[in-house]
Write a protein that holds these residues in place. Structure first.
Motif, short mmCIF file in Angstrom:
data_model
loop_
_atom_site.label_atom_id
_atom_site.label_comp_id
_atom_site.label_asym_id
_atom_site.label_seq_id
_atom_site.Cartn_x
_atom_site.Cartn_y
_atom_site.Cartn_z
N VAL A 1 -8.00 -4.32 -2.98
CA VAL A 1 -8.55 -5.31 -2.09
C VAL A 1 -7.53 -5.88 -1.26
O VAL A 1 -6.43 -6.09 -1.70
N SER A 2 -8.04 -6.26 0.07
CA SER A 2 -7.11 -6.92 0.82
C SER A 2 -6.92 -8.30 0.44
O SER A 2 -7.66 -8.80 -0.32
N ILE B 1 1.67 8.52 1.10
CA ILE B 1 1.13 7.71 2.25
C ILE B 1 1.59 8.03 3.60
O ILE B 1 2.94 7.90 3.46
N GLN B 2 0.94 8.55 4.46
CA GLN B 2 1.73 8.97 5.80
C GLN B 2 2.01 7.65 6.46
O GLN B 2 2.86 7.87 7.40
N GLU B 3 0.95 6.79 6.37
CA GLU B 3 1.38 5.49 7.29
C GLU B 3 0.95 4.31 6.39
O GLU B 3 0.24 4.18 5.42
N THR B 4 1.40 3.10 6.89
CA THR B 4 1.18 1.91 6.18
C THR B 4 -0.44 1.33 6.33
O THR B 4 -0.93 1.98 7.34
N VAL B 5 -0.85 0.71 5.52
CA VAL B 5 -2.09 -0.07 5.72
C VAL B 5 -2.33 -0.51 7.05
O VAL B 5 -3.50 -0.58 7.48
N GLY C 1 0.76 -1.17 -0.09
CA GLY C 1 0.11 -0.08 -0.04
C GLY C 1 0.79 1.18 0.17
O GLY C 1 0.21 2.45 0.24
N ALA C 2 2.08 1.11 -0.23
CA ALA C 2 2.97 2.24 -0.14
C ALA C 2 2.87 3.17 -1.70
O ALA C 2 2.84 2.28 -2.66
N TYR D 1 -6.23 -8.95 8.52
CA TYR D 1 -5.44 -8.51 7.37
C TYR D 1 -3.80 -8.95 7.50
O TYR D 1 -3.10 -8.88 8.65
N THR D 2 -3.16 -9.46 6.45
CA THR D 2 -1.89 -10.03 6.44
C THR D 2 -0.83 -9.24 5.91
O THR D 2 0.17 -9.31 5.77
N GLY D 3 -1.26 -7.84 5.74
CA GLY D 3 -0.27 -6.78 5.21
C GLY D 3 -0.08 -6.47 4.01
O GLY D 3 0.80 -5.73 3.41
N THR D 4 -0.87 -7.06 2.91
CA THR D 4 -0.59 -6.83 1.37
C THR D 4 -2.03 -6.70 0.90
O THR D 4 -2.96 -7.37 1.32
#
Length: 403
Positions: free
Chosen positions: A263-264, A223-227, A207-208, A245-248
């Motif tokens: 989409v998550s 983006i100021q913060e990660t998903v 998500g960066a 959420y697995t981070g991607t």
């Protein structure tokens, strides 16, 4: 516009188009999730590199012989023109998955096709024929790069791949320079969009979003913060599945205005982002089945595909959590992507050669049965303009619009 999606181990991405003739188009990219092959030991590096080149040359020569034989024997019934599409045979290994395609705006007949196994092909006749293209700077290391995404603005072009690699051209692809990348980049690069002179926008599967204005030598975070950080703040706000959420992402799509829908990885919710927002906005899915892919319609609304073959359209235009299901003849196979040729006409593609068309903005869809003869999964639909379109699949399958 643009989109990413995970399907059968591949991450699919796509940019879309503006209404009417869609001069700004959606691009889909299929990106393998497996990492690239590690480099060989120092004692065998030199011999391995020459062997790798020999194997690649042998592959191209063998494919060229195969193409020559097919032209002599003639196409089989299954290879004849597929209604408004025809298959283009490529000089590559049948196991290659095609990931992205782009043409040079200043030279419309010149384009490039990307894929797994370091596949890079070039056309100079609008996509009728394709030839292997070598980039020396991408062959210095014995990595098996997967070229994930390509984009052009004027004669400037960008290619990204995995393991992390960034290539830039200022002369319509005649020469490609390798641009160094930071090892601290979060996630894998899955999409790049050429935006202006020496400028581009890049997205990772975490998500960066980064932008550059100096040919890629410096990148600034949009983006100021990660998903993950966003979801940690919003996990108690009613977003179903956020705690898993697995981070991607499994899919991400960009609109001509620079808005995103993603989409998550599990497909249990989706997120949106617009320029100027500090972080991604999570949304509950409004359908029972998990989301396969999402993207932008030509009128600015959203389309949504679910696992198992369902297709939904958002109510109205813009971002919405309300969707209506549209009946489709998917034969139980998953629909993986949607591409708009015009505001009213769009094509959807999916597993086992599924091809569907709408001529009324998505209200109803008809199956193109001739494509049932294609023994491949069709992962991406991309229209460069209303006369030039392509469908990308696995096993080196490329369909060209001839309607």
């Amino acid at each position: 516009m643009a989109s990413l999606q995970l399907c059968d181990g591949y991450l699919l991405f796509k940019p879309t188009a503006s209404p009417r003739l869609l001069s700004q188009r959606i691009s889909h990219r299929l990106i393998p999730k497996a990492s690239g092959s590690p480099p060989p030991s120092s004692s065998s590096s030199s011999s391995s590199s020459s062997l790798s080149l020999s194997r690649r040359e042998l592959l191209y020569q063998s494919a060229a012989v195969s193409l020559s034989l097919s032209s002599v024997v003639g196409p089989s019934k299954a290879d004849e023109q597929l209604s408004e599409w025809e298959r283009v045979f490529l000089p590559i290994d049948p196991g290659v998955v095609l990931l992205d395609i782009a043409f040079v705006p200043d030279e419309p007949s010149r384009g490039f096709l990307l894929g797994t196994r370091q596949t890079l092909l070039e056309t100079k006749d609008g996509g009728n024929t394709w030839n292997p293209r070598s980039i020396p700077s991408a062959e210095e290391e014995d990595f098996n790069y997967r070229f994930n995404s390509i984009s052009f603005k004027g004669k400037e072009g960008w290619i990204i791949g995995k393991p992390a690699i960034l290539l830039y051209t200022a002369d319509a692809g005649e020469n490609w320079d390798r641009i160094p990348l930071s090892s601290q980049l979060p996630g894998d690069m899955v999409f790049i969009e050429a935006t202006a002179d020496k400028s581009a926008e890049m997205v990772t599967d975490e998500g960066a979003i980064y932008v550059t204005s100096n040919k890629g030598y410096n990148w600034k975070a949009a983006i100021q913060e990660t998903v993950s950080a966003t979801l940690n703040r919003t996990v108690s706000s009613g977003i179903s599945g956020a705690s898993y959420y697995t981070g991607t992402f499994s899919a991400v799509n960009r609109s001509p205005e620079g808005k995103y829908v993603a989409v998550s990885s599990r497909g249990n919710f989706f997120l949106t982002w617009e320029p100027g927002q500090p972080y991604w906005q999570p949304h509950n899915r409004a359908v029972a089945r998990r989301i396969q892919n999402m993207g932008w319609r030509a009128d600015g609304g959203l389309w949504l595909l679910v696992r198992g073959g369902g297709l939904y359209l958002s109510k109205g235009t813009g971002i919405s959590e309300e969707f209506d299901e549209v009946p489709v003849q998917s034969r139980g196979f998953g629909i993986l992507d949607v591409g708009y040729r015009s505001e009213e006409e769009a094509w959807a593609a999916g597993g086992s050669g599924i091809l569907l068309r709408t001529r009324n903005g998505g209200k109803s869809w008809n199956r193109d049965k001739a494509a049932d003869n294609i023994a491949a999964n069709l992962y991406a639909v991309k229209f460069v303009d209303d006369k030039k379109g392509f469908v990308l699949g696995n096993d080196g399958v490329l369909l060209r619009y001839v309607g």
